[in-house]
Design a protein around this motif. Structure first.
Motif, PDB file in Angstrom:
ATOM      1  N   ALA A 108       5.322   7.436 -37.735  1.00  0.00           N
ATOM      2  CA  ALA A 108       4.798   8.342 -36.711  1.00  0.00           C
ATOM      3  C   ALA A 108       5.112   7.831 -35.307  1.00  0.00           C
ATOM      4  N   GLY A 109       4.949   6.522 -35.079  1.00  0.00           N
ATOM      5  CA  GLY A 109       5.275   5.968 -33.765  1.00  0.00           C
ATOM      6  C   GLY A 109       6.755   6.077 -33.450  1.00  0.00           C
ATOM      7  N   PHE A 110       7.612   5.779 -34.431  1.00  0.00           N
ATOM      8  CA  PHE A 110       9.054   5.893 -34.220  1.00  0.00           C
ATOM      9  C   PHE A 110       9.451   7.346 -33.938  1.00  0.00           C
ATOM     10  N   ALA A 111       8.864   8.290 -34.665  1.00  0.00           N
ATOM     11  CA  ALA A 111       9.179   9.705 -34.446  1.00  0.00           C
ATOM     12  C   ALA A 111       8.740  10.152 -33.049  1.00  0.00           C
ATOM     13  N   MET A 112       7.593   9.673 -32.598  1.00  0.00           N
ATOM     14  CA  MET A 112       7.118  10.057 -31.265  1.00  0.00           C
ATOM     15  C   MET A 112       8.030   9.515 -30.180  1.00  0.00           C
ATOM     16  N   GLY A 117      12.296  10.412 -26.149  1.00  0.00           N
ATOM     17  CA  GLY A 117      13.611  10.052 -25.637  1.00  0.00           C
ATOM     18  C   GLY A 117      14.582  11.213 -25.683  1.00  0.00           C
ATOM     19  N   TRP A 118      14.566  11.972 -26.792  1.00  0.00           N
ATOM     20  CA  TRP A 118      15.450  13.134 -26.889  1.00  0.00           C
ATOM     21  C   TRP A 118      15.106  14.178 -25.834  1.00  0.00           C
ATOM     22  N   PHE A 119      13.829  14.415 -25.591  1.00  0.00           N
ATOM     23  CA  PHE A 119      13.416  15.408 -24.610  1.00  0.00           C
ATOM     24  C   PHE A 119      13.851  15.010 -23.206  1.00  0.00           C
ATOM     25  N   VAL A 120      13.735  13.723 -22.877  1.00  0.00           N
ATOM     26  CA  VAL A 120      14.158  13.257 -21.556  1.00  0.00           C
ATOM     27  C   VAL A 120      15.662  13.417 -21.383  1.00  0.00           C
ATOM     28  N   LEU A 267      14.891  17.227 -12.167  1.00  0.00           N
ATOM     29  CA  LEU A 267      14.689  16.034 -12.997  1.00  0.00           C
ATOM     30  C   LEU A 267      13.233  15.553 -12.957  1.00  0.00           C
ATOM     31  N   ALA A 268      12.289  16.497 -12.961  1.00  0.00           N
ATOM     32  CA  ALA A 268      10.876  16.123 -12.913  1.00  0.00           C
ATOM     33  C   ALA A 268      10.468  15.348 -14.162  1.00  0.00           C
ATOM     34  N   VAL A 269      10.949  15.815 -15.335  1.00  0.00           N
ATOM     35  CA  VAL A 269      10.571  15.143 -16.584  1.00  0.00           C
ATOM     36  C   VAL A 269      11.187  13.743 -16.677  1.00  0.00           C
ATOM     37  N   PRO A 270      12.492  13.555 -16.415  1.00  0.00           N
ATOM     38  CA  PRO A 270      13.014  12.182 -16.433  1.00  0.00           C
ATOM     39  C   PRO A 270      12.348  11.265 -15.407  1.00  0.00           C
TER      40      PRO A 270
END
Length: 389
Positions: A108-112, A117-120, A267-270
């Motif tokens: 679960a931690g690795f998936a989160m 990271g993918w979203f950024v 780039l608000a999220v990054p």
């Protein structure tokens, strides 16, 4: 010839037989250590012990610097274990075996982390064209402002600055290529460290008590009870620090990211993710991430938006320093600001950014350990007279 007149006096003959020469007036020579002042003797005793401790610390730093990647990966694994181990204990109390519970929490931690990271990265790629267009427009606005500002900058000076920048980039092309190779090396080291951290976290979460019993067995038997009594307090300090820092970093990134989003800064999220990561470096991390957010707002949106971003960053940092950290971290991990500054500086000089990240928690844990060991020693000294009576 009369030899008696050449004979030595009795006291000299006695001194010759015993190997000691007595001074005049029949008084014995004082012990050399007794004529040294008490303060000098205490200072000398403390000095050589400090020299030994400094040599041992220097040797430890050299060894850690040699295996810096492994040491940093293990420390990060300790932090992750302090964050994930309570969840495994809750699953155990709920009836789930330790093995499946550890696997569930780790996955679960690795998936989160992977999802975040993918979203950024997706946000960076999706906004790259908009950022490039806004960057060109912002540079044009800054150039126009410089030409019409009270600084009296001329168009020739702006052209010369741009040409100098272009020449510098061209002259340092070889260095840039070397930097690219260093970047590839950094990526390889990062992946290696990530794998070491993942495996270390897995085994520490699953077999943490067994590992601690093995480490405790290396401690001399005389000091083992005191260390065993102080270690739980140090572990609670580390757990509280990791939880509190993650919570504070999440709140900082959330509110600064929302401010950037509503101000239409690209780039608000990054940038919010960068604020979250930089929050793990006390003092310097908040300043660096806030300055970068203000710079991006200045170049892409203009000085008014940059001023608004600066006010938001300052407000969030003030709330963090005066409300969030005292409330979330509490007194258990409170470290004096001077100790924070010195530890971050020493960690940065010794091991760069990784050293600055782990310096403060190590100081907090070490302080808790020393305090508990001192209390155990004071308790043992108080109990000695009772046992003798």
């Amino acid at each position: 010839m009369d030899t008696e007149q050449y004979a030595a006096p009795p006291e000299h003959r006695t001194g010759h037989r015993t190997g000691q020469r007595e001074p005049a007036h029949g008084r014995a020579a004082p012990d050399p250590s007794s004529v040294i002042p008490w303060g000098v003797r205490v200072g000398a005793e403390a000095a050589w012990r400090l020299v030994v401790l400094a040599a041992a610390l220097w040797l430890l730093v050299r060894v850690v610097a040699t295996v810096q990647l492994v040491a940093f990966a293990f420390v990060v694994a300790l932090f992750a274990t302090a964050l994930l181990r309570p969840a495994v204990c809750r699953l155990e109390r709920a009836g789930l075996h330790r093995g499946p519970g550890t696997a569930l929490v780790i996955v679960a931690g690795f998936a989160m982390v992977t999802l975040i990271g993918w979203f950024v990265v997706w946000q960076v790629v999706a906004n790259s064209d908009d950022v490039a267009a806004r960057l060109q427009e912002g540079i044009h606005q800054l150039r126009s402002w410089a030409l019409h500002s009270p600084l009296h900058v001329t168009d020739e000076q702006v052209e010369q600055a741009a040409q100098s920048l272009s020449d510098a980039v061209g002259a340092n092309a070889a260095k840039l290529a070397t930097t690219g190779l260093q970047g590839a090396t950094f990526v390889a080291e990062f992946l290696t460290g990530a794998l070491l951290t993942a495996f270390s976290t897995l085994f520490l979460v699953h077999d943490g008590p067994r590992v601690w019993r093995w480490v405790l067995g290396l401690v001399p038997a005389a000091g083992r009870p005191a260390v065993a009594a102080a270690a739980p307090h140090a572990w609670r300090t580390l757990t509280a620090y990791v939880r509190g820092t993650v919570a504070v970093a999440f709140i900082d990134g959330l509110f600064i990211g929302l401010g950037l989003y509503f101000l239409d800064v690209p780039l608000a999220v990054p940038l919010a993710a960068l604020v979250f990561l930089c929050a793990f470096v006390p003092l310097a991390g908040a300043v660096a991430s806030g300055a970068l957010a203000v710079l991006v707002a200045l170049v892409t949106c203009g000085p008014v938006t940059a001023l608004a971003v600066l006010l938001i960053v300052l407000a969030v940092q003030q709330i963090e320093g005066h409300v969030l950290q005292p409330f979330i971290l509490g007194r258990a991990v409170r470290v004096h600001p001077l100790a924070v500054i010195l530890s971050v500086a020493a960690g940065g000089l010794a091991a760069g950014i990784p050293g600055a990240v782990i310096a403060v928690p190590l100081v907090a844990v070490g302080n808790t350990m020393v305090v508990q060991l001192r209390r155990a020693g004071d308790t043992a000294q108080k109990e000695i007279p009772k046992e003798q009576v």
